[in-house]
Enzyme design. Sequence first.
Site, mmCIF file in Angstrom:
data_model
loop_
_atom_site.group_PDB
_atom_site.id
_atom_site.type_symbol
_atom_site.label_atom_id
_atom_site.label_comp_id
_atom_site.label_asym_id
_atom_site.label_seq_id
_atom_site.Cartn_x
_atom_site.Cartn_y
_atom_site.Cartn_z
ATOM 1 C CG ASN A 50 -0.715 -7.758 3.246
ATOM 2 O OD1 ASN A 50 -1.798 -8.283 2.972
ATOM 3 N ND2 ASN A 50 -0.626 -6.670 3.991
ATOM 4 C CB SER A 72 5.276 2.317 13.054
ATOM 5 O OG SER A 72 4.053 2.418 13.738
ATOM 6 C CE1 TYR A 91 5.454 3.872 6.502
ATOM 7 C CE2 TYR A 91 6.607 5.965 6.641
ATOM 8 C CZ TYR A 91 6.436 4.735 6.043
ATOM 9 O OH TYR A 91 7.236 4.349 5.012
ATOM 10 C CG LEU A 110 -11.486 2.967 11.619
ATOM 11 C CD1 LEU A 110 -12.476 2.092 12.383
ATOM 12 C CD2 LEU A 110 -11.293 4.303 12.337
ATOM 13 C CB THR A 150 3.588 1.205 17.049
ATOM 14 O OG1 THR A 150 4.281 1.003 15.839
ATOM 15 C CG2 THR A 150 2.127 1.026 16.881
ATOM 16 N N GLY A 210 -3.233 -4.122 23.044
ATOM 17 C CA GLY A 210 -2.138 -3.359 22.437
ATOM 18 C C GLY A 210 -2.572 -1.980 21.957
ATOM 19 C CG ASP A 211 -6.167 -0.780 19.806
ATOM 20 O OD1 ASP A 211 -5.207 -1.017 19.057
ATOM 21 O OD2 ASP A 211 -7.347 -0.837 19.427
ATOM 22 C CE1 TYR A 235 -2.452 2.758 3.216
ATOM 23 C CE2 TYR A 235 -3.126 2.991 0.932
ATOM 24 C CZ TYR A 235 -3.150 3.431 2.242
ATOM 25 O OH TYR A 235 -3.875 4.563 2.577
ATOM 26 C CB ILE A 236 3.350 2.520 2.425
ATOM 27 C CG1 ILE A 236 2.240 2.712 3.474
ATOM 28 C CG2 ILE A 236 4.394 3.617 2.501
ATOM 29 C CD1 ILE A 236 2.637 2.498 4.886
ATOM 30 C CE LYS A 293 7.607 -1.284 10.580
ATOM 31 N NZ LYS A 293 8.233 -1.258 9.257
ATOM 32 C CE1 TYR A 313 3.276 -1.350 13.291
ATOM 33 C CE2 TYR A 313 4.322 -2.769 11.669
ATOM 34 C CZ TYR A 313 3.861 -1.521 12.056
ATOM 35 O OH TYR A 313 3.994 -0.455 11.212
HETATM 36 C C1 WQD Z 1 -7.299 2.882 14.445
HETATM 37 C C2 WQD Z 1 -8.374 3.094 15.519
HETATM 38 C C3 WQD Z 1 -8.719 1.143 16.868
HETATM 39 C C4 WQD Z 1 -10.262 -1.297 13.524
HETATM 40 C C5 WQD Z 1 -1.744 0.464 13.346
HETATM 41 C C6 WQD Z 1 -0.245 0.429 13.500
HETATM 42 C C7 WQD Z 1 0.367 1.573 12.756
HETATM 43 C C8 WQD Z 1 -0.060 1.500 11.327
HETATM 44 C C9 WQD Z 1 -1.583 1.584 11.236
HETATM 45 C C10 WQD Z 1 1.201 0.285 9.708
HETATM 46 C C11 WQD Z 1 -7.997 2.487 16.860
HETATM 47 C C12 WQD Z 1 -9.976 1.459 16.047
HETATM 48 C C13 WQD Z 1 -9.757 -0.249 14.290
HETATM 49 C C14 WQD Z 1 -11.566 -1.775 13.810
HETATM 50 C C15 WQD Z 1 -11.780 -0.149 15.560
HETATM 51 N N1 WQD Z 1 0.391 0.292 10.767
HETATM 52 N N2 WQD Z 1 -10.495 0.313 15.271
HETATM 53 N N3 WQD Z 1 -12.279 -1.185 14.818
HETATM 54 O O1 WQD Z 1 -3.872 0.364 15.498
HETATM 55 O O2 WQD Z 1 -3.870 2.912 15.317
HETATM 56 O O3 WQD Z 1 -2.236 1.613 13.977
HETATM 57 O O4 WQD Z 1 -2.106 0.477 11.979
HETATM 58 O O5 WQD Z 1 1.508 1.180 8.985
HETATM 59 O O6 WQD Z 1 1.763 1.456 12.840
HETATM 60 O O7 WQD Z 1 0.072 0.612 14.867
HETATM 61 O O8 WQD Z 1 -4.632 1.527 13.372
HETATM 62 O O9 WQD Z 1 -6.618 1.381 11.931
HETATM 63 O O10 WQD Z 1 -6.030 -0.604 13.422
HETATM 64 O O11 WQD Z 1 -6.953 1.498 14.452
HETATM 65 O O12 WQD Z 1 -12.445 0.367 16.479
HETATM 66 O O13 WQD Z 1 -12.079 -2.744 13.155
HETATM 67 O O14 WQD Z 1 -9.563 2.436 15.095
HETATM 68 O O15 WQD Z 1 -9.082 0.729 18.193
HETATM 69 O O16 WQD Z 1 -8.544 3.327 17.874
HETATM 70 P P1 WQD Z 1 -3.693 1.582 14.672
HETATM 71 P P2 WQD Z 1 -6.075 0.872 13.230
#
Ligand code: WQD
Length: 339
Positions: free
Chosen positions: A34, A123, A176, A199, A125, A293-294, A10-11, A152, A148
């Site tokens: 992927n 990231s 990122y 999301l 994270t 982990g969130d 994607y990126i 990083k 993950y």
């Molecule tokens: C965003 C928000 C979830 C899905 C991770 C990696 C980051 C990058 C992006 C690689 C959070 C909420 C999500 C869902 C939900 N990865 N959510 N229901 O976890 O912030 O970041 O992905 O480039 O490095 O850490 O992204 O999109 O998974 O979540 O409620 O089905 O949406 O709890 O608050 P995240 P995310």
Amino acid sequence: MIILTGGTGYIGSHIAVELLNANQEIFIIDNLSNSSSDVLKGIKNITGKDFGFKKIDLRDKFSLEKLFKEHNFESVVHLAGLKSVKKSNEDPLSYYDNNILGTLNLLDVMKQFKVTKMVFSSSATVYGLPKKLPINENSNVGATTNVYGRTKFIIEEILKDLIGKKEGWKISVLRYFNPIGAHSSGEIGENPRGVPDNLLPFIFQVAEGRLDKLKIYGDDYDTPDGSGIRDYVHIEDLAAGHISALNFLKEKNPISFFNLGTGRGYSVYEIMSIFENISGISVPFEVTSRRKGDISEIYADVKLAKNTLHWTATKSIEKMIEDGWNWQQKNLNKLKGLS
Ligand code: WQD
């Protein structure tokens, strides 16, 4: 010539477009774990430019050495790696094998062929649970909340040890925040294999009827509406940040770290309502327990990238979601392909 590891992702695919449009010569390698080679057509359709591609896994050091023997690479944009927070907690070894071993092979081959310039895809994270917001590059790193993020962080530490060797390394580490959206042409975009973790692709698949409802992972966080807040950045802005980082490698700093974000956070509920305003589709959802982990909230201090890389994100959250939805609707058949 610039080599992009993970360049059909994607990126990576969006960075490939930016580099080709900037008349750079590129070579893409990817193990297609992927992503699909269809992406190559999308990059070509957008830019009209030719470029090299080879299916290579970074853990196959022999093929990597052979490729570096055949081409005179001047720098590396290192994107290849697994990136699902959830899957990383379920299967840590495959994440350490892919992300760390793959990177060690790459760095060793780069050293062998005296290719010492690299932009590394890190990231936010690595910051773990932020103590203060917005978060800047001097904030503590390492207390990561998932495997993950730990991979990083470990790679960042490896890179910091490397530059101490005085072998002419020049490295930009890009942290990122949350990349979303797609190229405005709708030719390339986010096409994760299987059920998406992130999301926006999840919302899009619910909206097109592929998934029945969105699970909101907890709305009892200490945020205004209780749902998680993230700093979403348009993938085209993020890709442009890599061009700035490659240009910055000409400066004297052996290693630099930059946040790539917008400096503004949006909650899950805010994202859903922006999507509904844009698409006219209301997304069915249920609130479930928090995801392991969130974290509740994170958004970037973006001053350093602005003042040093002369890079800032330009596209609005509405544009991010519009472009992502446009990609989803234009590529329904393709998206079903990667099950
Ligand atoms: C965003 C928000 C979830 C899905 C991770 C990696 C980051 C990058 C992006 C690689 C959070 C909420 C999500 C869902 C939900 N990865 N959510 N229901 O976890 O912030 O970041 O992905 O480039 O490095 O850490 O992204 O999109 O998974 O979540 O409620 O089905 O949406 O709890 O608050 P995240 P995310």
